[in-house]
Design an enzyme around this catalytic site. Structure first.
Site, mmCIF file in Angstrom:
data_model
loop_
_atom_site.group_PDB
_atom_site.id
_atom_site.type_symbol
_atom_site.label_atom_id
_atom_site.label_comp_id
_atom_site.label_asym_id
_atom_site.label_seq_id
_atom_site.Cartn_x
_atom_site.Cartn_y
_atom_site.Cartn_z
ATOM 1 N N VAL A 82 0.846 -1.197 0.000
ATOM 2 C CA VAL A 82 0.000 0.000 0.000
ATOM 3 C C VAL A 82 0.880 1.244 0.000
ATOM 4 O O VAL A 82 1.703 1.452 0.897
ATOM 5 C CB VAL A 82 -0.939 -0.007 1.228
ATOM 6 C CG1 VAL A 82 -1.769 1.270 1.252
ATOM 7 C CG2 VAL A 82 -1.832 -1.245 1.202
ATOM 8 N N LYS A 83 0.691 2.055 -1.036
ATOM 9 C CA LYS A 83 1.508 3.265 -1.172
ATOM 10 C C LYS A 83 0.785 4.428 -0.511
ATOM 11 O O LYS A 83 -0.390 4.688 -0.792
ATOM 12 C CB LYS A 83 1.719 3.539 -2.665
ATOM 13 C CG LYS A 83 3.030 4.180 -2.982
ATOM 14 C CD LYS A 83 3.249 4.122 -4.475
ATOM 15 C CE LYS A 83 4.473 4.884 -4.863
ATOM 16 N NZ LYS A 83 4.577 4.990 -6.312
ATOM 17 N N VAL A 84 1.519 5.134 0.352
ATOM 18 C CA VAL A 84 0.917 6.176 1.187
ATOM 19 C C VAL A 84 1.771 7.439 1.070
ATOM 20 O O VAL A 84 3.005 7.357 1.149
ATOM 21 C CB VAL A 84 0.897 5.700 2.672
ATOM 22 C CG1 VAL A 84 0.355 6.764 3.586
ATOM 23 C CG2 VAL A 84 0.098 4.411 2.807
#
Ligand code: E4P
Length: 229
Positions: A82-84
């Protein structure tokens, strides 16, 4: 150093996958928009093909929204990371996702203290944007070096440095020299990594010289030799 492809284009991924050197893929909202098609189906198809980490970015900007999106994205495929974004809200989301055992890639890192905070929040990867830092006349190479040095000073920080926003082969060299764990490379740059005129010239000369030997069939020669033993 692991090599990721920075694209949402499956044809590009298939081609580079066949080279046998691909460890993962990163996408971002711009790359998904450029590629077209359905976001979730695209990242699922990429994850099935690559069998390595595939970054898919959240769009929510508040912590709770990022955590909700992140938990859902992580259910799409076991390889999803998950890219945040590296905001205060993003840090809170990374901490909660890490506590859930969900891998994160903290993106849009432009200075080393941001990277320190992302690591403390439990990021799996930190993505310093080498090319965009060079664009504003600071040093992308220096950014990677400083982050690697800081992480190296503290054994408890196990975040991997993922050099992003790579624009040319020299950025890949700089990332490897600095000790980055991963470089995510656009398709066009990946193709350039292999280009060298002396390789082409040397290969042509070897083939030309080989064409002058009496028997040019290596498979036949080896088979006969093995059978004669
Ligand atoms: C990948 O994770 C990044 O989003 C990407 O490398 C950014 O590259 P750009 O600066 O060329 O858009």
């Amino acid at each position: 150093m692991k090599i990721f492809l920075d694209t949402a284009n499956l044809d590009e991924i298939r081609e580079i996958y066949d080279w046998g050197i691909l460890d993962g893929v990163t996408t971002n909202p711009s790359l998904i928009a450029k590629n077209g098609g359905d976001f979730i189906q695209t990242v699922y198809d990429i994850a099935e093909l690559v069998q390595g980490p595939v970054s898919a970015e959240v769009i929510a900007q508040d912590t709770d929204g990022m955590v909700r999106e992140g938990r859902l994205l992580a259910r799409v495929h076991e390889h999803i990371v998950v890219k945040v974004p590296l905001t205060t809200q993003g840090l809170g989301a990374v901490r909660q996702l890490a506590d859930d055992g969900i891998k994160t890639n903290v993106t849009l890192c432009f200075q080393p203290v941001q990277a320190l905070l992302a690591a403390k929040a439990g990021a799996t990867y930190i993505s310093p944007f080498v090319g965009r830092v060079d664009d504003i006349a600071w040093g992308g190479d220096e950014l990677i070096e400083q982050i690697c040095s800081i992480y190296g000073n503290y054994m408890e920080l196990d975040t991997q440095v993922l050099a992003a926003s790579i624009r040319h082969p020299q950025h890949v060299v700089q990332a490897a020299l600095a000790g980055a764990d991963v470089a995510t490379i656009p398709y066009g740059v990946m193709k350039k990594l292999l280009d060298h005129p002396l390789t082409d010239i040397g290969n042509e000369k070897f083939l030309k010289d080989w064409s002058t030997v009496p028997d040019t069939d290596i498979e036949g020669q080896v088979t006969r030799w093995l059978e004669s033993r």
